[in-house]
Design a protein around this motif. Structure first.
Motif, PDB file in Angstrom:
ATOM      1  N   HIS A   1      53.444  14.772  32.084  1.00 45.95           N
ATOM      2  CA  HIS A   1      54.265  15.984  32.205  1.00 45.95           C
ATOM      3  C   HIS A   1      55.742  15.643  32.222  1.00 45.95           C
TER       4      HIS A   1
ATOM      5  N   ALA B   1      56.363  17.137  28.363  1.00 47.15           N
ATOM      6  CA  ALA B   1      56.698  18.553  28.520  1.00 47.15           C
ATOM      7  C   ALA B   1      58.010  18.769  29.257  1.00 47.15           C
TER       8      ALA B   1
ATOM      9  N   HIS C   1      61.508  20.319  27.495  1.00 47.23           N
ATOM     10  CA  HIS C   1      62.164  21.594  27.862  1.00 47.23           C
ATOM     11  C   HIS C   1      63.593  21.377  28.328  1.00 47.23           C
TER      12      HIS C   1
ATOM     13  N   LYS D   1      63.148  31.539  28.277  1.00 46.32           N
ATOM     14  CA  LYS D   1      61.773  31.162  27.955  1.00 46.32           C
ATOM     15  C   LYS D   1      61.530  29.674  28.251  1.00 46.32           C
ATOM     16  N   GLU D   2      62.538  28.862  27.909  1.00 42.74           N
ATOM     17  CA  GLU D   2      62.415  27.429  28.199  1.00 42.74           C
ATOM     18  C   GLU D   2      62.334  27.181  29.706  1.00 42.74           C
TER      19      GLU D   2
ATOM     20  N   LYS E   1      61.151  29.309  31.883  1.00 47.35           N
ATOM     21  CA  LYS E   1      59.831  29.759  32.316  1.00 47.35           C
ATOM     22  C   LYS E   1      58.773  28.701  32.008  1.00 47.35           C
ATOM     23  N   ASP E   2      58.869  28.119  30.816  1.00 42.61           N
ATOM     24  CA  ASP E   2      57.929  27.049  30.457  1.00 42.61           C
ATOM     25  C   ASP E   2      58.100  25.838  31.366  1.00 42.61           C
TER      26      ASP E   2
ATOM     27  N   GLU F   1      59.048  25.943  34.426  1.00 42.26           N
ATOM     28  CA  GLU F   1      58.438  26.301  35.707  1.00 42.26           C
ATOM     29  C   GLU F   1      56.921  26.068  35.658  1.00 42.26           C
ATOM     30  N   ILE F   2      56.327  26.392  34.516  1.00 42.32           N
ATOM     31  CA  ILE F   2      54.883  26.165  34.348  1.00 42.32           C
ATOM     32  C   ILE F   2      54.561  24.668  34.424  1.00 42.32           C
ATOM     33  N   VAL F   3      55.404  23.871  33.757  1.00 47.48           N
ATOM     34  CA  VAL F   3      55.217  22.418  33.789  1.00 47.48           C
ATOM     35  C   VAL F   3      55.318  21.894  35.213  1.00 47.48           C
TER      36      VAL F   3
ATOM     37  N   ASN G   1      52.235  22.665  37.101  1.00 49.04           N
ATOM     38  CA  ASN G   1      51.144  21.761  36.701  1.00 49.04           C
ATOM     39  C   ASN G   1      51.272  20.395  37.376  1.00 49.04           C
TER      40      ASN G   1
END
Length: 233
Positions: A176, A180, A184, A213-214, A216-217, A219-221, A224
């Motif tokens: 990660h 990812a 980002h 959007k980046e 938000k992505d 934050e998802i990473v 995880n």
């Protein structure tokens, strides 16, 4: 180890008794037909008597324990009459000329024969003790091996599994981080630079949407990564 040293000492002392019985015959022969060393003969007689007692009753000075084997003691009892006869016959040096060498020699031979049996008994007893000790040591080795196997099964294996799980988690986090997350962050930096030089408001709005959007992505990473840490086996 102490028991083995004691057995070896006892066997050695018992073995010397055989030699002393033969020296007495030789010394008697010299006293009758050659030059007599009365002092030497007396010393040998005393050694033969005292050592015989020590082998049975023990002797703290030389490190001998009392005899506790009935079969060996029985042979010492058979030996005693021959020893008594030798000591009695040679006790008075003034009467050595009247002592029969043939008689003393026969008694010394009988003494020697029984003493040979006693030495062999001591040796067999020592060998038996050594075998018993080897069996005990083998049992202890097996017991130690069982403890080691149990430690591996109940303690080491779980620790290895735990380390393997932690390594797996670290690899997931590393993925990660290196793929990812970094991707980002790089995009956000790039869009931020473009946003700084862009003059068109409509395009700026689009860039802001892309950056959001980046984020938000990203934050998802991040979520995880946290889940990888918290994930159980």
């Amino acid at each position: 180890m102490a028991k083995q040293r004691h057995d070896a000492l006892r066997i050695n002392i018992a073995g010397r008794q055989r030699m002393l019985s033969q020296i007495i015959v030789k010394d008697l022969y010299e006293c009758k037909y050659a030059t007599c060393d009365y002092g030497k003969l007396r010393v040998v007689l005393n050694k033969l008597k005292n050592t015989n007692e020590s082998l049975q009753k023990g002797n703290v000075a030389i490190g001998l324990d009392p005899l506790d084997d009935e079969s060996i003691q029985a042979n010492f009892n058979k030996l005693q009459p021959y020893l008594n006869s030798i000591l009695t016959s040679l006790n008075d040096f003034n009467k050595l000329n009247s002592v029969s060498i043939a008689t003393i020699s026969a008694e010394a031979d009988a003494f020697l024969k029984i003493m040979e049996t006693i030495v062999n008994q001591f040796q067999k007893s020592s060998e038996k003790d050594i075998k018993t000790l080897m069996i005990v040591e083998l049992e202890l080795a097996v017991f130690s091996l069982m403890i080691l196997i149990l430690e591996i099964f109940f303690f080491i294996n779980p620790s290895i599994k735990k380390i393997a799980i932690q390594n797996k988690k670290l690899k997931e986090i590393s993925w990660h981080q290196s793929h990812a997350f970094n991707s980002h962050i790089t995009n956000i930096k790039k869009y931020r630079h473009i946003l700084g030089i862009e003059k068109n408001l409509e395009h700026k709005k689009e860039l802001v949407d892309v950056i959001m959007k980046e984020l938000k992505d990203l934050e998802i990473v991040s979520d995880n990564m946290v889940k990888s840490l918290e994930k159980e086996q």
